[in-house]
Enzyme design. Structure first.
Site, short mmCIF file in Angstrom:
data_model
loop_
_atom_site.label_atom_id
_atom_site.label_comp_id
_atom_site.label_asym_id
_atom_site.label_seq_id
_atom_site.Cartn_x
_atom_site.Cartn_y
_atom_site.Cartn_z
N GLU A 220 -6.77 49.43 -4.18
CA GLU A 220 -5.50 50.08 -3.91
C GLU A 220 -5.14 51.17 -4.92
O GLU A 220 -4.48 52.15 -4.56
CB GLU A 220 -4.36 49.03 -3.92
CG GLU A 220 -4.34 48.12 -2.73
CD GLU A 220 -3.71 48.77 -1.50
OE1 GLU A 220 -3.33 49.95 -1.59
OE2 GLU A 220 -3.63 48.11 -0.46
N SER B 107 14.89 -10.96 -3.42
CA SER B 107 14.96 -11.71 -4.68
C SER B 107 14.58 -10.89 -5.90
O SER B 107 14.39 -11.45 -6.98
CB SER B 107 14.03 -12.93 -4.59
OG SER B 107 14.43 -13.81 -3.57
#
Length: 742
Positions: A31, A297
């Site tokens: 680019e 429990s």
């Protein structure tokens, strides 16, 4: 661990900290090859673009630098000559304020990579199933060419054009000296991706939780890293899925598992539920870790530790285990049986309900309610009276997250016994975290008193280590390689929740099994469904040594061998054992007393009938009648009090007769039988004297007599009544009860 699509339908991840060197080379070569030298605009590229556009009679090149493309992506304006001028000026300003590396980072995080993929990180995962740092040169080059023409990435078309652009870039990299020819040749042989990859779904429920809680975190943070161990997370999920396949055959659709590191409280594995999105009825999207569920429990160890800390019991103090009715509340043991009396530690390891209720009755649920909040369980939002004694049997709601955090806090406190010289750091009790970086919770002043003291924690974990393990694990003590684990199961009322939670000095594992919608299923118990998963998970974790015994917080004391209470003057042969320091405040044995017998020890006598020289003083273990009634069949060595010798005048000592059912002021509802008629009330009493007769009177009317086994069935009309018992020695007992109409 997981990813979620953004609100606008794009796959967009937070910016990565640094752009991989491969991508930096590829994108600048493709680019903007003079990226590191220009001030934001490249005059040479602009001149070339103008010449190309004039020669072709249309726009074929824009001459934009990477910096200008960053500006264009941030502004999202129409592409005109005037906008190009503005972008060029802003690109120069960008170069002044940011480094080249930061500009590349902005570009890679926001560039389009085809379809609905934005940013390098999302593109790497979406197309190759890996992070950008792990991509090859061919894969990186492919991603570098996409922002230039993102519409090319369509797996059904333009594949040859895309391949040609990638290979051209590889040749440019050779020319630029970034790679050699052999690397480029091999890279060209790599195929293009066939289809997008599914992003990881290893921790989908934690991802959703993070999305809900993100607003509470620092908005300046762009990327959050969890504390999860990726490999461990996947293996735990596999274990849960494997068990779920069998459990689903019984209509049990959901399961969850959580692993915490004790020292930090950080989460190592977070399986919020089985992940079956294809089955909408299974409700697998529900995160059980944060859902309110009945704990069964699993709160019993907390009560045991709290009572040891307060000196209300010793580790093996006998707790009554007889039919119990308290204000209309009648708890039952899981096996519907009774032991009469059982050591507190054994009651915990066997998870007996009636002893737990008796203990909470002694400790007071009004104290236990705020105690739970102090240890980290904040889901009990109603007053203590709303929960009452049922709190200890699961009559409340907790989350896995807070329950596991409370257990980790207890283990952490005991681990720090030596570090803090037997003092306590209040910061040791804190909530878990699923983030890698968490605030430092240290620095608080040390305290001498604790929520649960070190010795009480140690005895609690010792009792939990004695819980019978399921299946093949039952023989764990016979293998030297086995791990010591303090663990507890829980089953909620109606078989709706199966729990198993365990800990070692380094880890806490919590497992839940059930249905997210609360449907109960036969056989849905903690020991049968959750415990096997728990031990398979512990097999994944490294073995560790056991907790250090906090001897400085213990004392050696004479304890009654039979009752577990502090030894009194009537206790024969007491054991000298270690107990927590607060245990000195517990009660002296109430069950031993001195009686007088003949020389054979077969009859009780008094000085009125036997010469003093023939009287022997004997220390005898005597339980109350109701406790004795159930205790005797389970303990063959228990000796009943001998009867008095004939002719010995005596005054009756202590309680000889006790009503087992119903208790005083009980309120009873009698259900209808199959034939539609009202059933009978079964009265049950215990008498210390074998072979004694009891004469029963209902509302002053004689209704029958019993001998030895004192049970009587009566038809009783609704309303308040009085039952009176008289034995053959003239001893009398009377109490009230009420029969409810409906």
């Amino acid at each position: 661990m997981g990813a979620s699509i953004a609100a606008d339908g794009q796959w967009r991840f937070p910016s990565i900290k640094a752009v991989p060197e491969k991508f930096a080379d590829c994108i600048t070569t493709f680019e903007d090859k003079r990226f590191y030298f220009h001030p934001g605009i490249d005059p040479i590229a602009l001149a070339r673009a103008v010449a190309q556009n004039i020669a072709n009679g249309r726009v074929i090149s824009g001459g934009s630098t990477i910096s200008m493309q960053v500006i264009r992506m941030s502004r999202n304006k129409r592409r005109t000559v005037w906008q190009k001028v503005i972008e060029a000026l802003l690109a120069v300003r960008l170069e002044v304020g940011y480094s080249k590396a930061a500009i590349l980072q902005l570009y890679s995080a926001n560039a389009p990579f085809g379809s609905n993929v934005v940013g390098l990180d999302a593109a790497a995962w979406r197309y190759f199933g890996r992070s950008p740092e792990q991509l090859s040169w061919a894969e990186t080059a492919l991603l570098a060419v996409l922002p230039n023409a993102p519409t090319l990435i369509h797996l059904g078309r333009n594949r040859q054009r895309l391949l040609a652009k990638r290979n051209t870039l590889l040749d440019k990299l050779v020319s630029a000296g970034a790679i050699d020819q052999n690397t480029a040749t091999l890279a060209k042989l790599e195929p293009l991706p066939d289809k997008p990859h599914s992003l990881p779904r290893i921790a989908p429920h934690l991802l959703e939780r993070f999305k809900q809680e993100y607003s509470q975190l620092d908005q300046r943070v762009t990327r959050i890293q969890t504390s999860l161990d990726g490999t461990l997370q996947q293996r735990v999920a596999d274990i849960v899925d494997r068990y779920h396949r069998n459990l689903s055959a019984n209509g049990i659709q959901n399961a969850a598992a959580l692993i915490l590191e004790v020292e930090t409280g950080k989460t190592l594995a977070y399986v919020g539920n089985v992940h079956t999105p294809q089955n909408s009825e299974a409700e697998s999207h529900v995160d059980i870790v944060t859902s309110l569920r009945s704990p069964g429990s699993t709160l019993k160890p907390l009560l045991y530790g709290a009572m040891l800390t307060d000196g209300l019991i010793l580790p093996h103090t006998l707790i009554p285990d007889v039919p119990t009715q308290i204000g209309g509340y009648a708890p039952q043991n899981y096996d519907l049986g009774y032991d009469g009396a059982i050591p507190a530690s054994r009651a915990l390891s066997r998870s007996l309900n009636i002893p737990a209720v008796k203990m909470l009755q002694q400790y007071k649920y009004q104290r236990f309610h705020p105690f739970l909040k102090v240890v980290g369980i904040h889901t009990l939002n109603r007053p203590a009276n709303f929960y009452g004694l049922s709190m200890i049997l699961g009559g409340c709601e907790v989350t896995m997250w807070q329950l596991a955090g409370a257990y980790a806090s207890m283990a952490r406190t005991l681990n720090h016994y030596s570090r803090y010289n037997a003092n306590y750091n209040p910061a040791d009790y804190h909530a878990p975290s699923y983030l890698k970086d968490t605030p430092d919770l240290g620095g608080k002043a040390l305290e001498r008193a604790a929520i649960i003291d070190h010795a009480s924690l140690y005895f609690t974990f010792q009792a939990m280590n004695e819980v019978m393990r399921p299946g093949e694990e039952a023989l764990w003590e016979q293998f030297a390689s086995s791990k010591k684990i303090a663990w507890k199961t829980g089953t909620s009322f109606g078989f709706r929740d199966g729990w198993a939670i365990g800990l070692t000095p380094t880890h806490v594992v919590c497992v839940w099994v059930g249905n997210a919608d609360g449907e109960g299923r036969p056989g849905l118990t903690g020991i049968g469904t959750a415990a096997p998963i728990l031990f398979d998970i512990f097999d994944l974790l490294p073995a560790t040594s056991w907790f250090e015994a906090p001897l400085d917080r213990m004392v050696q004391t004479a304890v009654c061998r039979e009752s577990g209470h502090l030894a009194g003057p009537d206790c024969p042969n007491p054991d000298t054992v270690y107990i927590p320091v607060p245990g000195h405040r517990s009660t002296v044995c109430p069950y031993h007393r001195t009686i007088h017998t003949n020389t054979d020890g077969t009859l009780r006598v008094t000085a009125n009938c036997v010469p003093p020289g023939n009287i022997v003083a004997t220390k005898w273990f005597v339980l109350p009648p109701a406790m004795e009634y159930y205790y005797k069949p389970r303990h063959s060595n228990y000796r009943e009090l001998p009867p008095f010798a004939a002719g010995c005048n005596h005054s009756v000592e202590g309680q000889v007769m006790e009503m087992i059912y119903p208790k005083n002021n009980a309120r009873i509802y009698i259900p209808l039988e199959i034939d539609g008629r009202r059933g009978q009330v079964i009265f049950n009493a215990a008498h210390r004297k074998r072979g004694s007769k009891i004469y029963w009177h209902l509302d002053d009317t004689f209704v029958g007599e019993t001998e030895t086994f004192h049970q009587l069935a009566l038809d009783i009309l609704p309303g308040k009544h009085r039952i009176t018992l008289v034995d053959d020695d003239g001893m009398r007992m009377s109490q009230q009860f009420e029969i409810l109409q409906k």
